[in-house]
Motif scaffolding. Structure first.
Motif, PDB file in Angstrom:
ATOM      1  N   GLY A  62       0.835  -1.096   0.006  1.00 46.31           N
ATOM      2  CA  GLY A  62       0.183   0.090   0.065  1.00 46.31           C
ATOM      3  C   GLY A  62       0.841   1.410   0.013  1.00 46.31           C
ATOM      4  N   ARG A  63       2.167   1.279   0.332  1.00 43.66           N
ATOM      5  CA  ARG A  63       2.927   2.358   0.389  1.00 43.66           C
ATOM      6  C   ARG A  63       3.333   2.789  -1.246  1.00 43.66           C
ATOM      7  NH1 ARG A  63       8.556   3.090   3.437  1.00 43.66           N
ATOM      8  NH2 ARG A  63       8.818   5.482   3.532  1.00 43.66           N
ATOM      9  N   GLU A  64       3.598   3.887  -1.506  1.00 46.89           N
ATOM     10  CA  GLU A  64       3.837   4.170  -2.926  1.00 46.89           C
ATOM     11  C   GLU A  64       5.404   4.501  -3.038  1.00 46.89           C
ATOM     12  OE1 GLU A  64       3.059   7.071  -6.829  1.00 46.89           O
ATOM     13  OE2 GLU A  64       1.729   7.210  -5.202  1.00 46.89           O
ATOM     14  N   VAL A  65       6.183   3.592  -3.780  1.00 45.37           N
ATOM     15  CA  VAL A  65       7.690   3.247  -3.717  1.00 45.37           C
ATOM     16  C   VAL A  65       8.173   4.477  -4.660  1.00 45.37           C
ATOM     17  CG1 VAL A  65       9.499   2.044  -4.503  1.00 45.37           C
ATOM     18  CG2 VAL A  65       7.663   0.837  -3.372  1.00 45.37           C
ATOM     19  N   THR A  66       7.378   4.822  -5.766  1.00 43.51           N
ATOM     20  CA  THR A  66       7.816   5.719  -6.831  1.00 43.51           C
ATOM     21  C   THR A  66       7.976   7.158  -6.397  1.00 43.51           C
ATOM     22  OG1 THR A  66       5.561   5.446  -7.415  1.00 43.51           O
ATOM     23  CG2 THR A  66       7.198   4.537  -8.911  1.00 43.51           C
ATOM     24  N   ARG A  71      16.304   9.283   2.847  1.00 41.73           N
ATOM     25  CA  ARG A  71      16.308   8.021   3.567  1.00 41.73           C
ATOM     26  C   ARG A  71      15.292   6.956   3.559  1.00 41.73           C
ATOM     27  NH1 ARG A  71      16.184   9.008  10.267  1.00 41.73           N
ATOM     28  NH2 ARG A  71      18.400   9.833   9.646  1.00 41.73           N
ATOM     29  N   ASP A  72      14.169   7.495   2.974  1.00 36.91           N
ATOM     30  CA  ASP A  72      13.072   6.346   2.759  1.00 36.91           C
ATOM     31  C   ASP A  72      13.423   5.538   1.681  1.00 36.91           C
ATOM     32  OD1 ASP A  72      11.468   7.337   4.737  1.00 36.91           O
ATOM     33  OD2 ASP A  72      10.376   8.697   3.587  1.00 36.91           O
ATOM     34  N   LEU A  73      14.084   6.090   0.841  1.00 35.39           N
ATOM     35  CA  LEU A  73      14.412   5.357  -0.677  1.00 35.39           C
ATOM     36  C   LEU A  73      15.572   4.502  -0.316  1.00 35.39           C
ATOM     37  CD1 LEU A  73      14.446   4.908  -3.625  1.00 35.39           C
ATOM     38  CD2 LEU A  73      15.784   7.062  -3.964  1.00 35.39           C
ATOM     39  N   ARG A  74      16.466   4.821   0.712  1.00 36.17           N
ATOM     40  CA  ARG A  74      17.408   3.945   0.970  1.00 36.17           C
ATOM     41  C   ARG A  74      17.036   2.766   1.576  1.00 36.17           C
ATOM     42  NH1 ARG A  74      19.887   9.181   1.883  1.00 36.17           N
ATOM     43  NH2 ARG A  74      19.615   9.072   4.005  1.00 36.17           N
ATOM     44  N   GLU A  75      15.944   3.013   2.596  1.00 35.37           N
ATOM     45  CA  GLU A  75      15.218   1.987   3.313  1.00 35.37           C
ATOM     46  C   GLU A  75      14.649   0.967   2.345  1.00 35.37           C
ATOM     47  OE1 GLU A  75      12.924   3.742   6.224  1.00 35.37           O
ATOM     48  OE2 GLU A  75      14.235   4.285   7.461  1.00 35.37           O
ATOM     49  N   TRP A  76      13.967   1.590   1.134  1.00 36.75           N
ATOM     50  CA  TRP A  76      13.377   0.656   0.349  1.00 36.75           C
ATOM     51  C   TRP A  76      14.357  -0.188  -0.401  1.00 36.75           C
ATOM     52  CZ3 TRP A  76       9.502  -1.957  -1.232  1.00 36.75           C
ATOM     53  CH2 TRP A  76       9.531  -2.573  -2.705  1.00 36.75           C
TER      54      TRP A  76
END
Length: 282
Positions: A62-66, A71-76
């Motif tokens: 449900g969380r939008e990756v795009t 930091r959120d991108l690094r965690e992804w």
């Protein structure tokens, strides 16, 4: 659940990925097949956010990756690990240190720069290596290993990231039949033993049939086939590979015979504890 909605990546006038929509169930082993230039590598790079889509979106639980940044991108990228055809190991470093690089997002930067790895991190790295029969090489330089051994080290490095998804971009393209089987068995173990979702780009149809529980076929950036291994018929192969279909089908049969001769039988994989628990003796 990984959901891809109308994903497109355009380079000038060419669409490398063109309106792809997929739903990837947790814990599945999905093979992405198609001829060279079909968009397989671009699709995985978009999922990992090594490339940004021109349009469409990617959602995970449900969380939008795009839209992730910083930091959120690094965690992804930690949760969605990636291995490459070229292994991407640091050849002058030993195998253990290469695997420990997978823990970078879990430790303070000063500790990683000084190589001050905790006993827990080292135990996890060694457990991952031993899972793929590579523990005895922990102190050896990475550039002294064979291609198949290096790829198994790369998989161990991805495993200690503790990912939920593993993306494998043509992981066996440059390997001989025996090492191909070893690496594919390692990916299957990651999937079955730890419940990690695997998306694997493959050119070989026999490997796709043998290892994947679901197949996605791309042609010119579009999904033209989606189904199980038994749905991958000669007609489907010809639709995917066009004029190359005869060559791919012949090569598939030849590789299957070589692999059976090199490593007869495929031992079953049994459920086991996650790598963190195995490392800590829980």
């Amino acid at each position: 659940m990984l959901v891809i909605e109308d994903l497109t990546r355009q380079y000038g006038d060419r669409r490398a990925v063109d309106g792809v929509s997929l739903r990837i169930e947790p814990g599945s082993f999905v093979g992405v097949i198609g001829r060279s230039g079909a968009g397989k590598s671009t699709l995985l790079r978009l999922i990992n956010r090594l490339a940004d889509p021109s349009s469409g979106r990617i959602l995970h639980d449900g969380r939008e990756v795009t839209t992730l940044r910083g930091r959120d991108l690094r965690e992804w990228r930690t949760r969605c690990a990636m291995i490459f055809q070229q292994f991407n190991l640091v050849g002058r470093l030993d195998v253990m240190t290469n695997v420990l690089m997978g823990r970078l997002s879990h430790v303070p930067s000063y500790r990683s720069l000084l190589r001050q790895w905790s006993a827990e991190d080292r135990a996890m790295a060694l457990a991952a290596l031993e899972s793929f029969d590579m523990g005895e090489f922990a102190g050896q330089r990475a550039d002294g290993l064979s291609g198949g051994q290096q790829q198994r080290v790369a998989i161990a490095r991805a495993l200690v990231q503790e990912p939920e998804i593993l993306l494998a971009d043509e992981p066996v393209a440059s390997l001989d039949p025996r090492n191909t089987r070893l690496v594919m068995d390692a990916l299957a173990e990651v999937n079955r033993r730890y419940g990690i979702t695997v998306l694997c780009n493959l050119h070989s149809l026999d490997l796709a049939r043998a290892y994947c529980d679901r197949l996605v076929g791309l042609a010119a950036g579009r999904v033209v086939f989606e189904g199980g291994p038994f749905d991958l018929t000669e007609d489907v192969a010809r639709r995917l590979y066009g004029l190359e279909a005869g060559e791919v089908l012949d090569d598939s049969a030849q590789r299957e015979a070589e692999q059976r001769a090199a490593m007869p039988g495929r031992p079953g994989l049994v459920p086991a504890r996650p790598v963190r628990e195995a490392a800590l003796g829980a």
